[in-house]
Design an enzyme around this catalytic site. Structure first.
Site, short mmCIF file in Angstrom:
data_model
loop_
_atom_site.label_atom_id
_atom_site.label_comp_id
_atom_site.label_asym_id
_atom_site.label_seq_id
_atom_site.Cartn_x
_atom_site.Cartn_y
_atom_site.Cartn_z
CE LYS A 200 -3.61 2.40 2.50
NZ LYS A 200 -4.69 2.28 3.48
CE LYS A 254 -6.11 1.71 -0.46
NZ LYS A 254 -6.50 1.76 0.91
C1 PBG Z 1 -7.66 3.27 5.47
C2 PBG Z 1 -7.90 3.07 4.03
C3 PBG Z 1 -7.71 3.99 2.99
C4 PBG Z 1 -8.22 3.39 1.85
C5 PBG Z 1 -8.67 2.13 2.21
N1 PBG Z 1 -8.43 1.94 3.56
C6 PBG Z 1 -7.23 5.40 3.00
C7 PBG Z 1 -5.89 5.75 3.47
O1 PBG Z 1 -5.01 4.90 3.66
O2 PBG Z 1 -5.71 6.93 3.67
C8 PBG Z 1 -8.30 4.07 0.51
C9 PBG Z 1 -9.30 3.50 -0.44
C10 PBG Z 1 -9.64 4.40 -1.56
O3 PBG Z 1 -9.03 5.46 -1.78
O4 PBG Z 1 -10.57 4.05 -2.27
N2 PBG Z 1 -6.49 2.92 5.99
#
Ligand code: PBG
Length: 330
Positions: A200, A254
């Site tokens: 991520k 992601k």
């Molecule tokens: C929370 C989380 C996030 C997303 C999924 N879980 C946001 C972040 O890390 O700030 C993003 C998903 C999206 O942008 O569709 N930890």
């Protein structure tokens, strides 16, 4: 295998008719490949549009159930829940995250009672519950790792207890997968799967999501001390290897579209169930261009998802999921 020289090889021969093109199509996209992220909120009969995510709304649990039924009927195997927590429940200690009666846990129980065959995935991170919008506990301005992992384990156990099928740790703390896996085994939840947000990145593409869960105004600073630098592929692959070794059943990359190289490398190297998250900003930009008449929305939606399959993904989390499933039905 190199094709014969022209004119023995004419690539256009197999593109001549639709039937020929379909005969030699390499990848397929199906509703089975989709996980649908859904935003939930309190109340009844509520569908609250999210301006930066056109076509997506925060749903009260009754509306969520209707939407989930529709997704299930369309052949979508799983939905993923994201709560919009009441602002009054956001605290420094994030205790609402492991409240057995919190919004997510109530939603899980309702879904498993009414639609037992639909897989319910959750998100494990503290941001929807945190006074400062971070995924981890903040002590003296620092996002503390080990204390956060302990909190995340409590959160995940509460979700497993409520009946979640798949837990999705999205926090990027070190050691969380192993800690969660051991706790699940110890507490009688050995069948609960972990889909780790393993690679991520610290991305700008999460903006609309933070609006959707109500964390945008709260976030102090950024998430660069725990999410991966977008420049780093080797580090991303090391994170995936680590999470698999700690007991992740499936892994995720992601965001999606800017990171297809990571998807391909992860699939080739680890040969485990690999997912991508087509995140909120990716969805928003395609929708914005389509709404302006600059792109054919349906076409780019399907093309973007096929790209994930081609890059080696087994499935994709996408806000387009029901629309894709409907389009694929014709
Ligand atoms: C929370 C989380 C996030 C997303 C999924 N879980 C946001 C972040 O890390 O700030 C993003 C998903 C999206 O942008 O569709 N930890």
């Amino acid at each position: 295998m190199t094709p014969a020289p022209f004119p023995a090889a004419r690539m256009r021969r197999l593109r001549r008719t639709r039937a020929l093109r379909e005969m030699v199509q390499e990848q397929g996209l199906s509703a089975r490949d989709l996980i649908w992220p859904v935003f939930i909120r309190d109340g009844a009969g509520v569908e609250e549009p999210i301006p930066s995510l056109p076509g997506v709304a925060r749903l009260s649990l009754d509306r969520m159930l209707q939407a989930a039924e529709e997704a299930h009927d369309l052949g979508i195997p799983a939905i993923c829940l994201f709560p919009y927590t009441d602002q009054s429940l956001r605290t420094e200690d994030c205790a609402e995250a492991w409240n057995p009666e919190n919004l997510t846990n109530r939603a899980i129980r309702l879904l498993k009672r009414e639609l037992p065959d639909l897989m319910v995935m959750t998100d494990i991170a503290l941001d929807p519950y945190n006074a400062n919008g971070h995924d981890g506990l903040v002590v003296n301005g620092e996002i503390v790792n080990d204390e956060t992992v302990a909190a995340l384990v409590r959160m995940g156990l509460a979700q497993a207890e409520a009946g979640a099928d798949i837990l999705g740790p999205s926090d990027m703390m070190d050691g969380r997968i192993g800690a969660l896996r051991m706790a699940l085994e110890a507490e009688g939840h050995s069948q609960v799967a972990i889909l780790s947000y393993a690679a991520k990145f610290a991305s700008g593409f999460y903006g609309p999501f933070r609006d959707a869960v109500g964390a945008s105004g709260r976030l102090v600073g950024d998430k660069a001390t725990y999410q991966i630098n977008p420049a780093n592929a080797q580090e991303a692959l090391a994170c995936i290897a680590r999470d698999l070794a700690e007991g992740a059943d499936m892994i995720m990359v992601k965001p999606g579209m800017p990171y297809l190289d990571i998807c391909r490398a992860a699939k080739d190297r680890f040969q485990r169930p690999t997912f991508a998250y087509q995140v909120s900003g990716e969805y928003a930009m395609l929708m914005a261009a389509a709404q302006n008449g600059w792109l054919d929305g349906e076409k780019v939606m399907l093309e973007s998802l096929m790209g994930f399959k081609r890059a080696g993904c087994d499935g994709v989390l996408s806000y387009f999921a029901p629309r894709v499933a409907r389009a694929l039905r014709g």
